[in-house]
Scaffold this motif. Structure first.
Motif, short mmCIF file in Angstrom:
data_model
loop_
_atom_site.label_atom_id
_atom_site.label_comp_id
_atom_site.label_asym_id
_atom_site.label_seq_id
_atom_site.Cartn_x
_atom_site.Cartn_y
_atom_site.Cartn_z
N HIS A 55 51.63 32.45 16.64
CA HIS A 55 51.26 33.64 15.87
C HIS A 55 50.94 34.81 16.79
O HIS A 55 51.19 35.97 16.43
CB HIS A 55 50.06 33.32 14.97
N PHE A 56 50.37 34.53 17.96
CA PHE A 56 50.16 35.58 18.96
C PHE A 56 51.50 36.18 19.35
O PHE A 56 51.65 37.40 19.45
CB PHE A 56 49.46 34.99 20.18
N ALA A 77 46.77 35.96 30.51
CA ALA A 77 46.49 34.56 30.25
C ALA A 77 45.15 34.28 30.91
O ALA A 77 44.99 34.51 32.12
CB ALA A 77 47.58 33.67 30.82
N ILE A 78 44.18 33.85 30.13
CA ILE A 78 42.81 33.71 30.63
C ILE A 78 42.39 32.24 30.57
O ILE A 78 42.49 31.60 29.52
CB ILE A 78 41.83 34.55 29.79
N SER A 107 44.24 38.93 20.26
CA SER A 107 44.10 37.81 21.19
C SER A 107 44.56 36.53 20.52
O SER A 107 44.85 36.50 19.32
CB SER A 107 42.65 37.68 21.66
N GLY A 108 44.66 35.46 21.30
CA GLY A 108 45.11 34.18 20.76
C GLY A 108 44.60 33.04 21.61
O GLY A 108 43.97 33.24 22.65
N TYR A 109 44.87 31.83 21.14
CA TYR A 109 44.45 30.63 21.87
C TYR A 109 45.65 29.70 22.02
O TYR A 109 46.37 29.43 21.05
CB TYR A 109 43.33 29.91 21.11
N PHE A 115 43.27 31.13 26.94
CA PHE A 115 43.33 32.19 25.95
C PHE A 115 44.40 33.21 26.32
O PHE A 115 44.82 33.30 27.48
CB PHE A 115 41.97 32.90 25.85
N LEU A 116 44.80 34.02 25.34
CA LEU A 116 45.77 35.09 25.54
C LEU A 116 45.19 36.40 25.01
O LEU A 116 44.47 36.40 24.01
CB LEU A 116 47.08 34.80 24.82
#
Length: 227
Positions: A55-56, A77-78, A107-109, A115-116
């Protein structure tokens, strides 16, 4: 006003008169977050309440189509360095802060604590894009200065990979892929916590940081003479 996870079981009950009834039994899972780790539903990671990587990517695709020469995007990318205990609670709080309190467009996972984040880059200096990229990242990091100490610390001691649209990646898929690959360049034992997929950008950012550190050190040591 808060989102909290719960397990809901719906039981159908048929009466003798032929009428059907339904009863729902719910259990609060806030104190049992291990059951939710890396569990997805409806395109959302249940624990972090962030969009999944798919979805991100869909959101990123829309944003990339809307960019122009004066605006571009970078993807982070975290990989925060969470504590051994209470990891899921920290992960949940980090996700909430990333989503609500930072300069990220969205943001996303992904999974396994990664995380993103998509950040906007306003191109003010076309000949020196590094300056605009550095400004974008500085703004993002400054957002965490207002976070609680533990949330600030997991970002500060974590790893970050950066990919820039129109520089090292021409598609949304490549942006995410390159940002994740950049993290792999960071090895344990090094002081570096951030890496750019594009080597030339990386070297320019590192040079800028070294120059700033040199000037600050010179000022502290009173080695600067003003005429």
């Amino acid at each position: 006003g808060k989102v909290f996870p719960q397990s809901l079981t719906i039981q159908k009950i048929s009466s003798g008169s032929g009428q059907d009834y339904y009863i729902g039994l719910s259990t609060d899972l806030s104190s049992d977050l291990d059951r939710l780790e890396d569990t997805q539903s409806g395109g959302v990671d249940i624990l972090t309440q962030l969009p999944t990587s798919d979805h991100f990517l869909a959101q990123l695709t829309k944003r990339c189509k809307a960019t122009d020469r004066d605006n571009t995007l970078l993807v982070l990318a975290i990989q925060p360095r969470f504590a051994a205990k209470g990891t899921n609670e920290q992960k949940k709080r980090f996700a909430a802060y990333l989503k609500e309190k930072t300069s990220a467009l969205f943001s996303g996972y992904m999974d396994s604590g990664r995380f993103l984040a998509c950040l906007p880059v306003v191109v003010e200096h076309p000949e020196q894009r590094v300056r605009d990229i550095a400004k974008t990242l500085t703004t993002f990091f400054h957002c965490f200065k207002h976070a609680t100490k533990d949330i600030h610390e997991v970002l500060k001691t974590g790893l970050l990979g950066v990919s820039i649209y129109g520089v090292d990646a021409e598609t949304p898929n490549r942006l995410v892929s390159h940002a994740c690959q950049a993290i792999l360049e960071l090895h344990s034992g090094e002081n570096r916590r951030i890496a750019f997929y594009d080597r030339s950008i990386h070297l320019q950012i590192e040079r800028k940081k070294r120059l700033e550190a040199h000037v600050q050190k010179s000022m502290l040591n009173q080695n600067v003479e003003v005429y």
